[in-house]
Design a protein around this motif. Structure first.
Motif, PDB file in Angstrom:
ATOM      1  N   TYR A 152       5.968 -10.228   6.094  1.00  0.00           N
ATOM      2  CA  TYR A 152       6.693 -11.487   6.236  1.00  0.00           C
ATOM      3  C   TYR A 152       6.144 -12.285   7.422  1.00  0.00           C
ATOM      4  O   TYR A 152       5.996 -13.512   7.355  1.00  0.00           O
ATOM      5  CB  TYR A 152       8.187 -11.228   6.426  1.00  0.00           C
ATOM      6  CG  TYR A 152       8.795 -10.384   5.350  1.00  0.00           C
ATOM      7  CD1 TYR A 152       8.953 -10.880   4.052  1.00  0.00           C
ATOM      8  CD2 TYR A 152       9.202  -9.080   5.603  1.00  0.00           C
ATOM      9  CE1 TYR A 152       9.512 -10.098   3.053  1.00  0.00           C
ATOM     10  CE2 TYR A 152       9.759  -8.287   4.613  1.00  0.00           C
ATOM     11  CZ  TYR A 152       9.910  -8.806   3.340  1.00  0.00           C
ATOM     12  OH  TYR A 152      10.443  -8.023   2.348  1.00  0.00           O
ATOM     13  N   ARG A 153       5.839 -11.584   8.505  1.00  0.00           N
ATOM     14  CA  ARG A 153       5.270 -12.239   9.693  1.00  0.00           C
ATOM     15  C   ARG A 153       3.948 -12.917   9.344  1.00  0.00           C
ATOM     16  O   ARG A 153       3.694 -14.051   9.740  1.00  0.00           O
ATOM     17  CB  ARG A 153       5.071 -11.191  10.795  1.00  0.00           C
ATOM     18  CG  ARG A 153       4.278 -11.664  12.011  1.00  0.00           C
ATOM     19  CD  ARG A 153       5.026 -12.685  12.818  1.00  0.00           C
ATOM     20  NE  ARG A 153       4.369 -12.920  14.097  1.00  0.00           N
ATOM     21  CZ  ARG A 153       4.472 -14.067  14.758  1.00  0.00           C
ATOM     22  NH1 ARG A 153       5.189 -15.068  14.278  1.00  0.00           N
ATOM     23  NH2 ARG A 153       3.867 -14.216  15.914  1.00  0.00           N
ATOM     24  N   TYR A 154       3.104 -12.222   8.598  1.00  0.00           N
ATOM     25  CA  TYR A 154       1.821 -12.811   8.235  1.00  0.00           C
ATOM     26  C   TYR A 154       1.992 -13.986   7.273  1.00  0.00           C
ATOM     27  O   TYR A 154       1.196 -14.924   7.295  1.00  0.00           O
ATOM     28  CB  TYR A 154       0.882 -11.740   7.683  1.00  0.00           C
ATOM     29  CG  TYR A 154       0.377 -10.844   8.781  1.00  0.00           C
ATOM     30  CD1 TYR A 154      -0.527 -11.314   9.734  1.00  0.00           C
ATOM     31  CD2 TYR A 154       0.849  -9.541   8.923  1.00  0.00           C
ATOM     32  CE1 TYR A 154      -0.961 -10.513  10.777  1.00  0.00           C
ATOM     33  CE2 TYR A 154       0.418  -8.734   9.959  1.00  0.00           C
ATOM     34  CZ  TYR A 154      -0.485  -9.225  10.882  1.00  0.00           C
ATOM     35  OH  TYR A 154      -0.921  -8.443  11.922  1.00  0.00           O
ATOM     36  N   GLY A 155       3.048 -13.952   6.470  1.00  0.00           N
ATOM     37  CA  GLY A 155       3.355 -15.115   5.633  1.00  0.00           C
ATOM     38  C   GLY A 155       3.663 -16.333   6.489  1.00  0.00           C
ATOM     39  O   GLY A 155       3.203 -17.445   6.205  1.00  0.00           O
ATOM     40  N   LEU A 156       4.429 -16.113   7.577  1.00  0.00           N
ATOM     41  CA  LEU A 156       4.729 -17.220   8.487  1.00  0.00           C
ATOM     42  C   LEU A 156       3.471 -17.726   9.198  1.00  0.00           C
ATOM     43  O   LEU A 156       3.415 -18.879   9.619  1.00  0.00           O
ATOM     44  CB  LEU A 156       5.764 -16.780   9.528  1.00  0.00           C
ATOM     45  CG  LEU A 156       7.170 -16.468   9.005  1.00  0.00           C
ATOM     46  CD1 LEU A 156       8.021 -15.868  10.108  1.00  0.00           C
ATOM     47  CD2 LEU A 156       7.823 -17.717   8.436  1.00  0.00           C
ATOM     48  N   LEU A 157       2.466 -16.848   9.324  1.00  0.00           N
ATOM     49  CA  LEU A 157       1.210 -17.243   9.971  1.00  0.00           C
ATOM     50  C   LEU A 157       0.201 -17.819   8.979  1.00  0.00           C
ATOM     51  O   LEU A 157      -0.937 -18.091   9.355  1.00  0.00           O
ATOM     52  CB  LEU A 157       0.599 -16.037  10.695  1.00  0.00           C
ATOM     53  CG  LEU A 157       1.387 -15.526  11.908  1.00  0.00           C
ATOM     54  CD1 LEU A 157       0.782 -14.239  12.444  1.00  0.00           C
ATOM     55  CD2 LEU A 157       1.457 -16.586  12.996  1.00  0.00           C
ATOM     56  N   GLY A 158       0.627 -18.011   7.729  1.00  0.00           N
ATOM     57  CA  GLY A 158      -0.224 -18.683   6.757  1.00  0.00           C
ATOM     58  C   GLY A 158      -0.901 -17.798   5.736  1.00  0.00           C
ATOM     59  O   GLY A 158      -1.621 -18.299   4.862  1.00  0.00           O
ATOM     60  N   CYS A 159      -0.699 -16.476   5.809  1.00  0.00           N
ATOM     61  CA  CYS A 159      -1.328 -15.589   4.817  1.00  0.00           C
ATOM     62  C   CYS A 159      -0.631 -15.748   3.470  1.00  0.00           C
ATOM     63  O   CYS A 159       0.596 -15.763   3.398  1.00  0.00           O
ATOM     64  CB  CYS A 159      -1.247 -14.139   5.268  1.00  0.00           C
ATOM     65  SG  CYS A 159      -2.233 -13.775   6.713  1.00  0.00           S
ATOM     66  N   THR A 160      -1.397 -15.836   2.429  1.00  0.00           N
ATOM     67  CA  THR A 160      -0.847 -15.977   1.078  1.00  0.00           C
ATOM     68  C   THR A 160      -1.006 -14.697   0.267  1.00  0.00           C
ATOM     69  O   THR A 160      -0.497 -14.611  -0.850  1.00  0.00           O
ATOM     70  CB  THR A 160      -1.528 -17.136   0.336  1.00  0.00           C
ATOM     71  OG1 THR A 160      -2.943 -16.901   0.318  1.00  0.00           O
ATOM     72  CG2 THR A 160      -1.240 -18.463   1.026  1.00  0.00           C
ATOM     73  N   GLU A 161      -1.700 -13.705   0.830  1.00  0.00           N
ATOM     74  CA  GLU A 161      -1.838 -12.407   0.180  1.00  0.00           C
ATOM     75  C   GLU A 161      -1.394 -11.325   1.159  1.00  0.00           C
ATOM     76  O   GLU A 161      -1.159 -11.592   2.338  1.00  0.00           O
ATOM     77  CB  GLU A 161      -3.296 -12.178  -0.240  1.00  0.00           C
ATOM     78  CG  GLU A 161      -3.785 -13.182  -1.265  1.00  0.00           C
ATOM     79  CD  GLU A 161      -5.234 -12.934  -1.666  1.00  0.00           C
ATOM     80  OE1 GLU A 161      -5.899 -12.098  -1.016  1.00  0.00           O
ATOM     81  OE2 GLU A 161      -5.690 -13.570  -2.629  1.00  0.00           O
ATOM     82  N   TYR A 162      -1.302 -10.102   0.670  1.00  0.00           N
ATOM     83  CA  TYR A 162      -0.873  -8.990   1.514  1.00  0.00           C
ATOM     84  C   TYR A 162      -1.805  -8.839   2.723  1.00  0.00           C
ATOM     85  O   TYR A 162      -3.023  -8.983   2.601  1.00  0.00           O
ATOM     86  CB  TYR A 162      -0.867  -7.686   0.717  1.00  0.00           C
ATOM     87  CG  TYR A 162      -0.470  -6.499   1.553  1.00  0.00           C
ATOM     88  CD1 TYR A 162       0.872  -6.246   1.828  1.00  0.00           C
ATOM     89  CD2 TYR A 162      -1.433  -5.646   2.103  1.00  0.00           C
ATOM     90  CE1 TYR A 162       1.244  -5.178   2.625  1.00  0.00           C
ATOM     91  CE2 TYR A 162      -1.068  -4.572   2.894  1.00  0.00           C
ATOM     92  CZ  TYR A 162       0.268  -4.339   3.149  1.00  0.00           C
ATOM     93  OH  TYR A 162       0.634  -3.281   3.948  1.00  0.00           O
ATOM     94  N   HIS A 163      -1.204  -8.548   3.866  1.00  0.00           N
ATOM     95  CA  HIS A 163      -1.968  -8.304   5.093  1.00  0.00           C
ATOM     96  C   HIS A 163      -1.529  -6.957   5.664  1.00  0.00           C
ATOM     97  O   HIS A 163      -0.342  -6.659   5.729  1.00  0.00           O
ATOM     98  CB  HIS A 163      -1.698  -9.414   6.115  1.00  0.00           C
ATOM     99  CG  HIS A 163      -2.652  -9.442   7.265  1.00  0.00           C
ATOM    100  ND1 HIS A 163      -2.652  -8.483   8.252  1.00  0.00           N
ATOM    101  CD2 HIS A 163      -3.640 -10.327   7.599  1.00  0.00           C
ATOM    102  CE1 HIS A 163      -3.585  -8.765   9.141  1.00  0.00           C
ATOM    103  NE2 HIS A 163      -4.207  -9.880   8.773  1.00  0.00           N
ATOM    104  N   ASP A 164      -2.479  -6.118   6.065  1.00  0.00           N
ATOM    105  CA  ASP A 164      -2.135  -4.873   6.746  1.00  0.00           C
ATOM    106  C   ASP A 164      -1.179  -5.182   7.892  1.00  0.00           C
ATOM    107  O   ASP A 164      -1.315  -6.214   8.561  1.00  0.00           O
ATOM    108  CB  ASP A 164      -3.390  -4.207   7.318  1.00  0.00           C
ATOM    109  CG  ASP A 164      -4.351  -3.761   6.238  1.00  0.00           C
ATOM    110  OD1 ASP A 164      -3.892  -3.367   5.156  1.00  0.00           O
ATOM    111  OD2 ASP A 164      -5.571  -3.807   6.484  1.00  0.00           O
ATOM    112  N   ASN A 165      -0.222  -4.281   8.141  1.00  0.00           N
ATOM    113  CA  ASN A 165       0.752  -4.550   9.194  1.00  0.00           C
ATOM    114  C   ASN A 165       1.325  -3.254   9.759  1.00  0.00           C
ATOM    115  O   ASN A 165       1.265  -2.194   9.131  1.00  0.00           O
ATOM    116  CB  ASN A 165       1.869  -5.462   8.669  1.00  0.00           C
ATOM    117  CG  ASN A 165       2.655  -4.816   7.541  1.00  0.00           C
ATOM    118  OD1 ASN A 165       3.549  -4.009   7.786  1.00  0.00           O
ATOM    119  ND2 ASN A 165       2.311  -5.150   6.293  1.00  0.00           N
TER     120      ASN A 165
END
Length: 199
Positions: A98-111
């Motif tokens: 969800y954090r990476y979505g707020l940072l503009g990622c539109t696909e899954y990001h390792d977290n």
């Protein structure tokens, strides 16, 4: 690196440590944030809590000799050695998709949230929740009445911290995969780190 275990870049690892054992975490290449957790072995619902630690220590950053406290207000780890400048964050929650979505990622990001779950899964365990981690080597400048900033770590290759377990614990680590904000150095490229359990 005999005895050291790898925390792969962008991934997590976990292990068991008995009361009195030492847990050494090495910033192998420098400038890598390592999200860190500790859970009581007898009941994973008791875990290292940054909220309870700050309230007990009445300060924002632990120093050598300080205990880190559980959500049941018991000492769970004690910081006994630190070769870094001692800048470790207790404020920022573990990153998640969800954090990476707020940072503009539109696909899954390792977290780090998923890294914690995967690391405990390797031990046959499931975290009851994702506690706020102790973000080792994470440089979050803050001011009274001001905001927070994200800055590169001020560590050098080989800097390490060492904890003593106050209880039988499960410890988990994530070599934070943040590559959008500058928390993992100027290049923003996550790297591996290492840890070791010592008697």
């Amino acid at each position: 690196m005999s005895g050291l275990r790898t925390i792969p870049a962008r991934r997590g690892k976990a292990t068991f440590a008995r009361k009195g054992q030492k847990i050494k975490v090495v910033n192998t290449h420098g400038e890598q944030v390592v999200d860190s957790w500790a859970f009581a072995q007898h009941d994973l619902r008791e875990f290292m809590s940054m909220e309870h630690t700050r309230a007990t220590l009445t300060k924002m950053r632990p120093q050598i000799g300080d205990a880190l406290y559980s959500n049941r207000r018991r000492a769970i780890l004690t910081l006994i050695e630190d070769t870094s400048p001692g800048i470790h964050d207790t404020l920022i929650a573990a990153c998640d998709n969800y954090r990476y979505g707020l940072l503009g990622c539109t696909e899954y990001h390792d977290n780090c949230t998923d890294n914690l779950a995967a690391a405990l899964y390797e031990l046959g365990l499931t975290p009851p929740e994702t506690p706020s981690p102790l973000n080792l080597f994470m440089n979050i400048p803050w001011e009274e009445g001001g905001g927070l900033a994200f800055a590169a770590p001020v560590t050098k290759p080989g800097d390490y911290v060492c904890f003593e377990a106050n209880l039988d614990v499960v410890v988990a680590f994530s070599a934070c995969p943040q590559d959008i904000l500058p928390i993992n150095g100027v290049g923003r490229e996550p790297t591996e780190a290492h840890f070791e359990i010592l008697d």
